[in-house]
Design a protein around this motif. Structure first.
Motif, PDB file in Angstrom:
ATOM      1  N   SER A  40       0.827  -1.203   0.000  1.00  0.00           N
ATOM      2  CA  SER A  40       0.000   0.000   0.000  1.00  0.00           C
ATOM      3  C   SER A  40       0.862   1.253   0.000  1.00  0.00           C
ATOM      4  CB  SER A  40      -0.921   0.020   1.228  1.00  0.00           C
ATOM      5  OG  SER A  40      -0.178   0.138   2.427  1.00  0.00           O
ATOM      6  N   VAL A  41       0.213   2.354  -0.329  1.00  0.00           N
ATOM      7  CA  VAL A  41       0.852   3.665  -0.235  1.00  0.00           C
ATOM      8  C   VAL A  41      -0.214   4.662   0.232  1.00  0.00           C
ATOM      9  CG1 VAL A  41       0.415   4.173  -2.690  1.00  0.00           C
ATOM     10  CG2 VAL A  41       2.180   5.444  -1.439  1.00  0.00           C
ATOM     11  N   SER A  42       0.165   5.530   1.167  1.00  0.00           N
ATOM     12  CA  SER A  42      -0.787   6.510   1.680  1.00  0.00           C
ATOM     13  C   SER A  42      -0.179   7.904   1.601  1.00  0.00           C
ATOM     14  CB  SER A  42      -1.180   6.187   3.129  1.00  0.00           C
ATOM     15  OG  SER A  42      -0.073   6.296   3.997  1.00  0.00           O
ATOM     16  N   PHE A  43      -1.073   8.904   1.495  1.00  0.00           N
ATOM     17  CA  PHE A  43      -0.670  10.304   1.367  1.00  0.00           C
ATOM     18  C   PHE A  43      -1.442  11.117   2.394  1.00  0.00           C
ATOM     19  CE2 PHE A  43      -0.236   8.141  -2.620  1.00  0.00           C
ATOM     20  CZ  PHE A  43       0.952   8.600  -3.163  1.00  0.00           C
ATOM     21  N   SER A 126     -14.142   2.983 -11.621  1.00  0.00           N
ATOM     22  CA  SER A 126     -14.610   2.057 -10.595  1.00  0.00           C
ATOM     23  C   SER A 126     -14.543   2.744  -9.239  1.00  0.00           C
ATOM     24  CB  SER A 126     -13.727   0.803 -10.584  1.00  0.00           C
ATOM     25  OG  SER A 126     -14.193  -0.151  -9.658  1.00  0.00           O
ATOM     26  N   PHE A 127     -15.502   2.432  -8.369  1.00  0.00           N
ATOM     27  CA  PHE A 127     -15.550   3.052  -7.052  1.00  0.00           C
ATOM     28  C   PHE A 127     -14.929   2.181  -5.976  1.00  0.00           C
ATOM     29  CE2 PHE A 127     -18.087   6.333  -8.737  1.00  0.00           C
ATOM     30  CZ  PHE A 127     -18.082   7.359  -7.794  1.00  0.00           C
ATOM     31  N   SER A 128     -14.019   2.779  -5.222  1.00  0.00           N
ATOM     32  CA  SER A 128     -13.410   2.219  -4.008  1.00  0.00           C
ATOM     33  C   SER A 128     -12.397   1.117  -4.281  1.00  0.00           C
ATOM     34  CB  SER A 128     -14.478   1.712  -3.021  1.00  0.00           C
ATOM     35  OG  SER A 128     -15.365   2.751  -2.663  1.00  0.00           O
ATOM     36  N   TYR A 129     -12.675   0.243  -5.205  1.00  0.00           N
ATOM     37  CA  TYR A 129     -11.723  -0.791  -5.582  1.00  0.00           C
ATOM     38  C   TYR A 129     -12.008  -1.206  -7.024  1.00  0.00           C
ATOM     39  CZ  TYR A 129     -15.428  -4.276  -5.177  1.00  0.00           C
ATOM     40  OH  TYR A 129     -16.586  -4.997  -5.359  1.00  0.00           O
ATOM     41  N   GLY A 130     -11.059  -1.846  -7.635  1.00  0.00           N
ATOM     42  CA  GLY A 130     -11.214  -2.362  -8.991  1.00  0.00           C
ATOM     43  C   GLY A 130     -10.035  -3.257  -9.300  1.00  0.00           C
ATOM     44  N   TYR A 131     -10.116  -3.944 -10.412  1.00  0.00           N
ATOM     45  CA  TYR A 131      -8.988  -4.803 -10.769  1.00  0.00           C
ATOM     46  C   TYR A 131      -8.846  -4.900 -12.280  1.00  0.00           C
ATOM     47  CZ  TYR A 131     -12.481  -8.600 -11.453  1.00  0.00           C
ATOM     48  OH  TYR A 131     -13.550  -9.370 -11.868  1.00  0.00           O
ATOM     49  N   ASN A 136      -6.061 -15.598 -15.408  1.00  0.00           N
ATOM     50  CA  ASN A 136      -6.563 -15.900 -14.063  1.00  0.00           C
ATOM     51  C   ASN A 136      -5.944 -15.015 -12.978  1.00  0.00           C
ATOM     52  OD1 ASN A 136      -8.190 -18.081 -14.984  1.00  0.00           O
ATOM     53  ND2 ASN A 136      -6.364 -19.393 -15.060  1.00  0.00           N
ATOM     54  N   THR A 137      -5.156 -14.037 -13.391  1.00  0.00           N
ATOM     55  CA  THR A 137      -4.431 -13.204 -12.433  1.00  0.00           C
ATOM     56  C   THR A 137      -5.006 -11.795 -12.373  1.00  0.00           C
ATOM     57  OG1 THR A 137      -2.400 -14.460 -12.840  1.00  0.00           O
ATOM     58  CG2 THR A 137      -2.166 -12.309 -11.805  1.00  0.00           C
ATOM     59  N   LEU A 138      -5.169 -11.293 -11.155  1.00  0.00           N
ATOM     60  CA  LEU A 138      -5.673  -9.942 -10.959  1.00  0.00           C
ATOM     61  C   LEU A 138      -4.567  -9.007 -10.506  1.00  0.00           C
ATOM     62  CD1 LEU A 138      -8.997 -10.405  -8.905  1.00  0.00           C
ATOM     63  CD2 LEU A 138      -8.612 -10.719 -11.363  1.00  0.00           C
ATOM     64  N   ASP A 139      -4.586  -7.780 -11.015  1.00  0.00           N
ATOM     65  CA  ASP A 139      -3.919  -6.644 -10.386  1.00  0.00           C
ATOM     66  C   ASP A 139      -5.033  -5.886  -9.692  1.00  0.00           C
ATOM     67  OD1 ASP A 139      -1.071  -6.691 -11.165  1.00  0.00           O
ATOM     68  OD2 ASP A 139      -1.870  -6.580 -13.201  1.00  0.00           O
ATOM     69  N   LEU A 140      -5.103  -5.984  -8.374  1.00  0.00           N
ATOM     70  CA  LEU A 140      -6.216  -5.420  -7.605  1.00  0.00           C
ATOM     71  C   LEU A 140      -5.778  -4.139  -6.919  1.00  0.00           C
ATOM     72  CD1 LEU A 140      -8.734  -7.374  -5.438  1.00  0.00           C
ATOM     73  CD2 LEU A 140      -7.798  -5.235  -4.612  1.00  0.00           C
ATOM     74  N   PHE A 141      -6.563  -3.084  -7.107  1.00  0.00           N
ATOM     75  CA  PHE A 141      -6.332  -1.792  -6.468  1.00  0.00           C
ATOM     76  C   PHE A 141      -7.541  -1.494  -5.582  1.00  0.00           C
ATOM     77  CE2 PHE A 141      -4.565  -1.913 -10.712  1.00  0.00           C
ATOM     78  CZ  PHE A 141      -3.262  -1.477 -10.543  1.00  0.00           C
ATOM     79  N   GLY A 142      -7.303  -1.104  -4.329  1.00  0.00           N
ATOM     80  CA  GLY A 142      -8.429  -0.836  -3.454  1.00  0.00           C
ATOM     81  C   GLY A 142      -8.123   0.209  -2.412  1.00  0.00           C
ATOM     82  N   MET A 182      -5.359  10.027   0.507  1.00  0.00           N
ATOM     83  CA  MET A 182      -5.464   8.766  -0.230  1.00  0.00           C
ATOM     84  C   MET A 182      -4.698   7.676   0.499  1.00  0.00           C
ATOM     85  SD  MET A 182      -4.892   8.090  -4.313  1.00  0.00           S
ATOM     86  CE  MET A 182      -6.190   9.244  -4.734  1.00  0.00           C
ATOM     87  N   ASN A 183      -5.267   6.455   0.457  1.00  0.00           N
ATOM     88  CA  ASN A 183      -4.594   5.279   1.026  1.00  0.00           C
ATOM     89  C   ASN A 183      -4.969   4.095   0.152  1.00  0.00           C
ATOM     90  OD1 ASN A 183      -3.324   3.374   2.588  1.00  0.00           O
ATOM     91  ND2 ASN A 183      -4.307   3.953   4.508  1.00  0.00           N
ATOM     92  N   ILE A 184      -4.024   3.627  -0.653  1.00  0.00           N
ATOM     93  CA  ILE A 184      -4.312   2.646  -1.698  1.00  0.00           C
ATOM     94  C   ILE A 184      -3.577   1.331  -1.449  1.00  0.00           C
ATOM     95  CG2 ILE A 184      -4.029   2.123  -4.160  1.00  0.00           C
ATOM     96  CD1 ILE A 184      -6.251   4.036  -3.652  1.00  0.00           C
ATOM     97  N   PHE A 185      -4.335   0.255  -1.553  1.00  0.00           N
ATOM     98  CA  PHE A 185      -3.795  -1.102  -1.458  1.00  0.00           C
ATOM     99  C   PHE A 185      -3.581  -1.650  -2.867  1.00  0.00           C
ATOM    100  CE2 PHE A 185      -4.833  -5.613  -1.814  1.00  0.00           C
ATOM    101  CZ  PHE A 185      -3.999  -6.193  -0.879  1.00  0.00           C
ATOM    102  N   TYR A 186      -2.568  -2.512  -3.015  1.00  0.00           N
ATOM    103  CA  TYR A 186      -2.338  -3.195  -4.292  1.00  0.00           C
ATOM    104  C   TYR A 186      -1.821  -4.597  -4.045  1.00  0.00           C
ATOM    105  CZ  TYR A 186      -0.010  -4.956  -8.421  1.00  0.00           C
ATOM    106  OH  TYR A 186       0.386  -5.765  -9.442  1.00  0.00           O
TER     107      TYR A 186
END
Length: 558
Positions: A40-43, A126-131, A136-142, A182-186
């Motif tokens: 994750s990265v936060s600002f 996309s709202f709040s999260y998306g991928y 079969n592999t996801l790059d997930l951002f949330g 902002m605080n984003i997970f990946y």
């Protein structure tokens, strides 16, 4: 993936009347603390000058392949949510909706006034999260926090960009404030593992409900209910071979939306406590419908407490939509409003003794930012308030932005209302992305499956098997029941089960038999065909059907 980002902040300073924009972590106006972790990265913004009209974006390159898919999570429960390919278009309001907006308020149930729809190929949000799914592999951002504002993730598949934006509209920061912008997970992993990691990062408790089956009055009678109809359908359910968990009375018992304690004396002469008692006598939990933050234009609440209503920036009462002849939104930050809503819940849950409340049209509480709060903050505060009012009673959320509902609701609607038809056979069914639509409801049921058992128990809306007051074929009804069974876990119907024939009863029993199930995959094979692969009772199945017609083209549900 998150290491190659570029951020940008812009803001207006009233003192000198200038708009500023910068990508520096430190200027004479602010310091931005950036915290990088493995996932994750936060600002966090520390400003030294008063800031208005703040915008914060994060941008990085992403190499979309020709077979990449982007999942766009819609703004709220009803909003169309699905995977999009590089040649698809995420459509905003259609021409009809824009031209009758004054009369219908059609844009207000969605994000059309603050998110970007450019109606171009390969551009989605996309709202709040998306991928992004590659095979079969996801790059997930949330997002890891929406209390400071909604996080909107844009995917520009043509120009190979991902842009993450924070909705900070309505917020003014005085000098000397600290604000997480902002605080984003990946993470990068296969489908289920990626979502497991995301919800672990959110520190989300496991939902206490895994599955419930039940009845709602809405999709047969709508608001034309009365004591006799409720008693008849309750008696039929009590005699069914399947033990029902919940019997829910929907809209139509009250004299007006907002006047929840004023019961229609003609429809329910004995009152709503008597209805709950009758349901409990059948050893079934009693549920009831409320739109707790709304007051229809003709209600006593709206007439007698005008100071309780949210106003727009011109001082007029803000009309949230045209349901029930038009309705307003209550300002739940107002102490008198809070006391009124608490009183309603106390009577419904403790005096009338209902076990579950279905809470609808919740998006309207944050339909516009006000009180120096963002939409995300208002919505999160509102859901917290509802849980406070309900205590340990069961809550079903509907018409609600989903992230604020995570871990708060026991059940949550994840799609649009089902229609009594299947095909998109008139212009109203493409009116907006929140419109009543069987194809849209099913699409969301399939593509929001990852929320079930992680955020809450998914409510895919009803399955209907009756022959009367419905325009779908029995084959379409069987397919809908199977999809609800495979992808959902709040399995509600809206029929008088006493009218079922043998075939209908067999489908009903199969739908609610509690079979162990697992979704393997779901994807578009063409613009209209969806293929699902799943396991039911340790046997693997494959099914391909036309989402627009309800026709099975490969596989079987018999």
């Amino acid at each position: 993936m998150l290491n190659g980002y570029k951020f940008k902040i812009s803001y207006y300073v009233n003192e000198d009347g200038k708009l500023y924009a910068s990508s520096n972590p430190k200027t004479g106006h602010y310091v931005i603390d950036i915290t990088n972790k493995d996932d994750s990265v936060s600002f966090t913004l520390h400003n030294t000058i008063k800031m208005e009209n703040i915008k914060f974006t994060l941008e990085f390159d992403y190499n979309f392949n020709e077979d990449s898919w982007f999942f766009a999570n819609g703004y709220q429960s009803w909003t169309l949510s699905r995977e999009y390919g590089k040649n698809d278009i995420q459509k905003g309001l259609n021409y009809f909706a824009k031209n009758v907006e004054y009369f219908t308020k059609g844009s207000r149930s969605g994000d059309y006034n603050f998110a970007l729809y450019n109606n171009k190929v390969g551009f989605f949000h996309s709202f709040s999260y998306g991928y992004v799914r590659n095979g079969n592999t996801l790059d997930l951002f949330g997002s890891l926090c929406e209390r400071t504002g909604y996080t909107i993730i844009y995917a520009d598949m043509v120009n190979n960009k991902i842009i993450i934006e924070k909705d900070l509209e309505g917020l003014t920061l005085k000098a000397g404030k600290t604000y997480e912008v902002m605080n984003i997970f990946y993470c990068k992993d296969e489908y289920n593992a990626a979502f497991d990691k995301y919800f672990k990062a959110l520190e989300m408790p496991t939902p206490r409900i895994k599955q419930k089956i039940g009845y709602t009055s809405w999709y047969n009678y709508y608001n034309k209910i009365n004591e006799n109809i409720i008693d008849r359908d309750l008696e039929s359910l009590a005699k069914s071979p399947v033990k029902m968990d919940i019997f829910q009375v929907d809209d139509g018992y009250q004299t007006a939306v907002g006047d929840w304690l004023s019961i229609d004396p003609v429809k329910f002469p004995q009152g709503m406590a008597k209805v709950a008692e009758a349901i409990h006598n059948k050893d079934i939990l009693a549920g009831i419908w409320l739109a707790p933050f709304n007051a229809q234009r003709s209600s006593k609440i709206a007439h007698e407490h005008k100071d309780w209503l949210i106003n727009d920036d011109k001082g007029y009462h803000f009309m949230a939509g045209m349901n029930w002849g038009g309705y307003y939104t209550l300002d739940f930050y107002n102490p008198e409003v809070r006391e009124y809503i608490k009183k309603v819940f106390n009577i419904v849950l403790n005096d009338w003794k209902y076990d579950m409340v279905k809470l609808d049209f919740l998006f309207s509480v944050a339909i516009i930012p006000y009180g120096n709060r963002t939409r995300g903050q208002i919505m999160c505060d509102a859901v917290d308030f509802l849980r406070e009012c309900c205590g340990l009673k069961l809550m079903l959320g509907c018409g609600v932005p989903l992230f604020p509902a995570f871990g708060k609701f026991d059940f949550c609607r994840i799609g649009a209302d089902q229609a009594l038809t299947w095909e998109k056979n008139n212009y109203f069914t493409t009116y907006n992305n929140e419109i009543v639509s069987t194809p849209n409801a099913i699409t969301n049921t399939i593509f929001r499956r990852h929320l079930d058992g992680r955020a809450f128990c998914n409510d895919p809306d009803v399955f209907l098997l009756r022959d009367t007051n419905i325009k779908t074929s029995f084959a379409q009804r069987k397919l809908l029941a199977k999809l609800n069974k495979v992808f959902g876990n709040l399995l509600f119907m809206s029929d008088n089960i006493g009218d079922y024939n043998e075939d209908q009863m067999n489908v009903f029993k199969d739908t609610v038999d509690g079979a162990k199930k697992q979704v393997i995959s779901s994807e578009y094979k063409t613009a209209e065909l969806i293929e699902i692969k799943y396991i039911e009772n340790e046997k693997e199945y494959s099914l391909t059907f036309n989402i627009n017609t309800g026709e099975i083209v490969d596989g079987s549900i018999d």
